[in-house]
Design an enzyme around this catalytic site. Structure first.
Site, mmCIF file in Angstrom:
data_model
loop_
_atom_site.group_PDB
_atom_site.id
_atom_site.type_symbol
_atom_site.label_atom_id
_atom_site.label_comp_id
_atom_site.label_asym_id
_atom_site.label_seq_id
_atom_site.Cartn_x
_atom_site.Cartn_y
_atom_site.Cartn_z
ATOM 1 N N ARG A 17 47.694 -54.308 -52.907
ATOM 2 C CA ARG A 17 46.399 -54.474 -53.560
ATOM 3 C C ARG A 17 46.509 -54.456 -55.075
ATOM 4 O O ARG A 17 45.507 -54.597 -55.771
ATOM 5 C CB ARG A 17 45.526 -53.295 -53.148
ATOM 6 C CG ARG A 17 44.258 -53.659 -52.467
ATOM 7 C CD ARG A 17 43.659 -52.339 -52.039
ATOM 8 N NE ARG A 17 42.324 -52.499 -51.648
ATOM 9 C CZ ARG A 17 41.935 -52.551 -50.370
ATOM 10 N NH1 ARG A 17 42.815 -52.492 -49.409
ATOM 11 N NH2 ARG A 17 40.668 -52.657 -50.095
ATOM 12 N N ARG A 77 27.794 -53.920 -41.876
ATOM 13 C CA ARG A 77 28.937 -53.701 -40.977
ATOM 14 C C ARG A 77 28.791 -52.375 -40.224
ATOM 15 O O ARG A 77 28.375 -51.359 -40.780
ATOM 16 C CB ARG A 77 30.242 -53.664 -41.764
ATOM 17 C CG ARG A 77 31.402 -53.250 -40.853
ATOM 18 C CD ARG A 77 32.741 -53.355 -41.478
ATOM 19 N NE ARG A 77 32.801 -52.791 -42.800
ATOM 20 C CZ ARG A 77 33.824 -52.978 -43.614
ATOM 21 N NH1 ARG A 77 34.836 -53.723 -43.236
ATOM 22 N NH2 ARG A 77 33.823 -52.440 -44.808
ATOM 23 N N ARG A 117 30.681 -46.996 -42.495
ATOM 24 C CA ARG A 117 31.660 -46.408 -43.411
ATOM 25 C C ARG A 117 30.997 -45.852 -44.660
ATOM 26 O O ARG A 117 30.078 -46.463 -45.209
ATOM 27 C CB ARG A 117 32.686 -47.476 -43.808
ATOM 28 C CG ARG A 117 33.843 -47.542 -42.843
ATOM 29 C CD ARG A 117 34.728 -48.717 -43.040
ATOM 30 N NE ARG A 117 35.152 -48.987 -44.409
ATOM 31 C CZ ARG A 117 36.011 -49.949 -44.732
ATOM 32 N NH1 ARG A 117 36.537 -50.697 -43.772
ATOM 33 N NH2 ARG A 117 36.350 -50.167 -45.988
ATOM 34 N N ARG A 126 33.942 -51.321 -55.252
ATOM 35 C CA ARG A 126 35.079 -51.924 -54.539
ATOM 36 C C ARG A 126 35.251 -53.390 -54.935
ATOM 37 O O ARG A 126 36.372 -53.870 -55.093
ATOM 38 C CB ARG A 126 34.863 -51.802 -53.031
ATOM 39 C CG ARG A 126 35.053 -50.384 -52.543
ATOM 40 C CD ARG A 126 34.479 -50.180 -51.161
ATOM 41 N NE ARG A 126 35.074 -51.012 -50.158
ATOM 42 C CZ ARG A 126 34.458 -51.383 -49.020
ATOM 43 N NH1 ARG A 126 33.210 -50.997 -48.788
ATOM 44 N NH2 ARG A 126 35.086 -52.116 -48.148
ATOM 45 N N LYS A 151 39.119 -59.671 -43.434
ATOM 46 C CA LYS A 151 40.547 -59.403 -43.165
ATOM 47 C C LYS A 151 40.714 -58.714 -41.804
ATOM 48 O O LYS A 151 41.521 -59.126 -40.980
ATOM 49 C CB LYS A 151 41.148 -58.516 -44.271
ATOM 50 C CG LYS A 151 41.091 -59.139 -45.659
ATOM 51 C CD LYS A 151 41.761 -58.273 -46.709
ATOM 52 C CE LYS A 151 41.124 -56.922 -46.915
ATOM 53 N NZ LYS A 151 39.730 -56.963 -47.438
HETATM 54 P P1 AP5 Z 1 35.718 -57.139 -42.088
HETATM 55 O O1 AP5 Z 1 36.577 -57.994 -41.198
HETATM 56 O O2 AP5 Z 1 35.573 -55.699 -41.744
HETATM 57 O O3 AP5 Z 1 36.179 -57.342 -43.615
HETATM 58 P P2 AP5 Z 1 37.419 -56.749 -44.408
HETATM 59 O O4 AP5 Z 1 37.898 -57.815 -45.337
HETATM 60 O O5 AP5 Z 1 38.422 -56.158 -43.450
HETATM 61 O O6 AP5 Z 1 36.664 -55.648 -45.230
HETATM 62 P P3 AP5 Z 1 37.051 -54.156 -45.596
HETATM 63 O O7 AP5 Z 1 35.828 -53.566 -46.202
HETATM 64 O O8 AP5 Z 1 37.641 -53.428 -44.427
HETATM 65 O O9 AP5 Z 1 38.126 -54.388 -46.652
HETATM 66 P P4 AP5 Z 1 38.572 -53.418 -47.735
HETATM 67 O O10 AP5 Z 1 39.743 -54.140 -48.249
HETATM 68 O O11 AP5 Z 1 37.553 -53.038 -48.734
HETATM 69 O O12 AP5 Z 1 38.794 -52.045 -46.926
HETATM 70 P P5 AP5 Z 1 40.097 -51.234 -46.538
HETATM 71 O O13 AP5 Z 1 39.817 -50.565 -45.273
HETATM 72 O O14 AP5 Z 1 41.330 -52.042 -46.673
HETATM 73 O O15 AP5 Z 1 34.273 -57.819 -42.158
HETATM 74 C C1 AP5 Z 1 33.220 -57.233 -42.920
HETATM 75 C C2 AP5 Z 1 31.856 -57.545 -42.253
HETATM 76 O O16 AP5 Z 1 31.639 -58.955 -42.277
HETATM 77 C C3 AP5 Z 1 31.777 -57.137 -40.764
HETATM 78 O O17 AP5 Z 1 30.471 -56.695 -40.496
HETATM 79 C C4 AP5 Z 1 32.108 -58.418 -40.008
HETATM 80 O O18 AP5 Z 1 31.506 -58.436 -38.733
HETATM 81 C C5 AP5 Z 1 31.493 -59.468 -40.949
HETATM 82 N N1 AP5 Z 1 32.214 -60.747 -40.911
HETATM 83 C C6 AP5 Z 1 33.564 -60.945 -40.802
HETATM 84 N N2 AP5 Z 1 33.830 -62.265 -40.821
HETATM 85 C C7 AP5 Z 1 32.620 -62.891 -40.964
HETATM 86 C C8 AP5 Z 1 32.231 -64.273 -41.064
HETATM 87 N N3 AP5 Z 1 33.137 -65.259 -41.021
HETATM 88 N N4 AP5 Z 1 30.917 -64.535 -41.234
HETATM 89 C C9 AP5 Z 1 29.971 -63.530 -41.271
HETATM 90 N N5 AP5 Z 1 30.291 -62.228 -41.170
HETATM 91 C C10 AP5 Z 1 31.588 -61.917 -41.020
HETATM 92 O O19 AP5 Z 1 40.165 -50.151 -47.730
HETATM 93 C C11 AP5 Z 1 39.217 -49.129 -47.870
HETATM 94 C C12 AP5 Z 1 39.606 -48.222 -49.024
HETATM 95 O O20 AP5 Z 1 40.889 -47.599 -48.755
HETATM 96 C C13 AP5 Z 1 39.794 -48.891 -50.396
HETATM 97 O O21 AP5 Z 1 38.568 -49.060 -51.071
HETATM 98 C C14 AP5 Z 1 40.727 -47.885 -51.086
HETATM 99 O O22 AP5 Z 1 40.026 -46.728 -51.499
HETATM 100 C C15 AP5 Z 1 41.651 -47.459 -49.958
HETATM 101 N N6 AP5 Z 1 42.826 -48.336 -49.869
HETATM 102 C C16 AP5 Z 1 43.196 -49.071 -48.785
HETATM 103 N N7 AP5 Z 1 44.313 -49.759 -49.036
HETATM 104 C C17 AP5 Z 1 44.667 -49.479 -50.314
HETATM 105 C C18 AP5 Z 1 45.733 -49.920 -51.151
HETATM 106 N N8 AP5 Z 1 46.641 -50.801 -50.721
HETATM 107 N N9 AP5 Z 1 45.777 -49.423 -52.417
HETATM 108 C C19 AP5 Z 1 44.885 -48.521 -52.859
HETATM 109 N N10 AP5 Z 1 43.839 -48.086 -52.124
HETATM 110 C C20 AP5 Z 1 43.732 -48.559 -50.852
#
Ligand code: AP5
Length: 206
Positions: free
Chosen positions: A87, A126, A152, A163, A13
């Site tokens: 989410r 990552r 992270r 997660r 994402k």
């Molecule tokens: P990346 O692009 O970073 O993936 P992502 O989908 O953004 O992953 P996140 O871990 O950031 O998502 P998340 O939803 O768990 O975290 P968030 O910050 O929202 O890519 C990941 C890796 O893969 C990288 O190394 C990249 O280089 C690689 N990659 C990318 N594309 C690729 C490809 N095509 N092929 C190979 N490799 C690739 O949330 C974190 C925490 O915040 C949650 O757990 C929760 O505690 C809290 N939180 C956030 N939002 C909410 C909400 N709405 N409600 C409740 N809690 C929330």
């Protein structure tokens, strides 16, 4: 243009959002980034910090409040891209109400589809640039020499499993929710990031 990116942790994402915001001239709004910024600034409630680091979701009202305050900023006038929000179904309902009160509505919900077996490996490898937030992968897209990167807290294997479970039990319910509204567009998230970008753009019809 109002877009929601939905997908499990590690589905890409954040990686895809960076390209889309440049292309459409709209900001990326990531509740995860906002919570991590509050953590860095020392303003995040201790209980929320522990929930995040252990891989759980923070309460709906916390993130709904963040979005409510953020979407009135000037840079959101042309549209915005939500990454990681909503989410849960209650968050999606709240988003609908927040937008409705402002006379706005979603244009598309993009689902990045990646099998669970590929996600753990992506997350554990990552790294993010401490200053710019640029996302790297130690194997596929390693950080340049000298880059100051961080790992992270919730990318440790024990938190990653939690997660992924949270996505399956709570967030996946958004897919039928938005399907029923005719907004859902599924995108295969496996392949090189630029291949995924091409599919995303095709799904958006651009
Ligand atoms: P990346 O692009 O970073 O993936 P992502 O989908 O953004 O992953 P996140 O871990 O950031 O998502 P998340 O939803 O768990 O975290 P968030 O910050 O929202 O890519 C990941 C890796 O893969 C990288 O190394 C990249 O280089 C690689 N990659 C990318 N594309 C690729 C490809 N095509 N092929 C190979 N490799 C690739 O949330 C974190 C925490 O915040 C949650 O757990 C929760 O505690 C809290 N939180 C956030 N939002 C909410 C909400 N709405 N409600 C409740 N809690 C929330």
């Amino acid at each position: 243009m109002l877009i929601v990116l939905v997908g499990p942790p590690g589905s890409g994402k954040g990686t895809q959002a960076k390209g889309l915001t440049g292309r459409y001239g709209i900001p990326q709004i990531s509740t995860g980034d906002m919570l991590r910024a509050a953590k860095k600034a020392g303003t995040l409630d201790r209980q929320l910090l522990e929930m995040m680091d252990k891989g759980g979701l923070v309460p709906d009202e916390v993130v709904i409040d963040l979005i409510d305050k953020r979407i009135d900023a000037d840079d959101c006038k042309p549209g915005f891209l939500l990454d990681g929000f909503p989410r849960t179904v209650p968050q999606a309902e709240a988003l609908g109400a927040l937008l409705g009160r402002r006379g706005r509505s979603l244009g598309a919900v993009l689902q990045l589809d990646v099998p669970r077996s590929a996600l753990e490996e992506r997350l554990v490898h990552r790294r993010s640039d401490k200053r710019t937030g640029q996302i790297y992968h130690l194997v596929y897209n390693p950080p340049p020499p000298g880059a100051e990167v961080e790992h992270r807290a919730d990318d440790r294997p024990e938190a990653v499993g939690k997660r992924l479970d949270a996505y399956e039990t709570m967030t996946a319910a958004l897919l039928p929710y938005y399907q029923a509204k005719g907004l859902l567009r599924r995108v295969d998230g496996v392949g090189k990031p630029e291949e995924v970008t091409a599919r995303v753009l095709a799904a958006l019809g651009t």
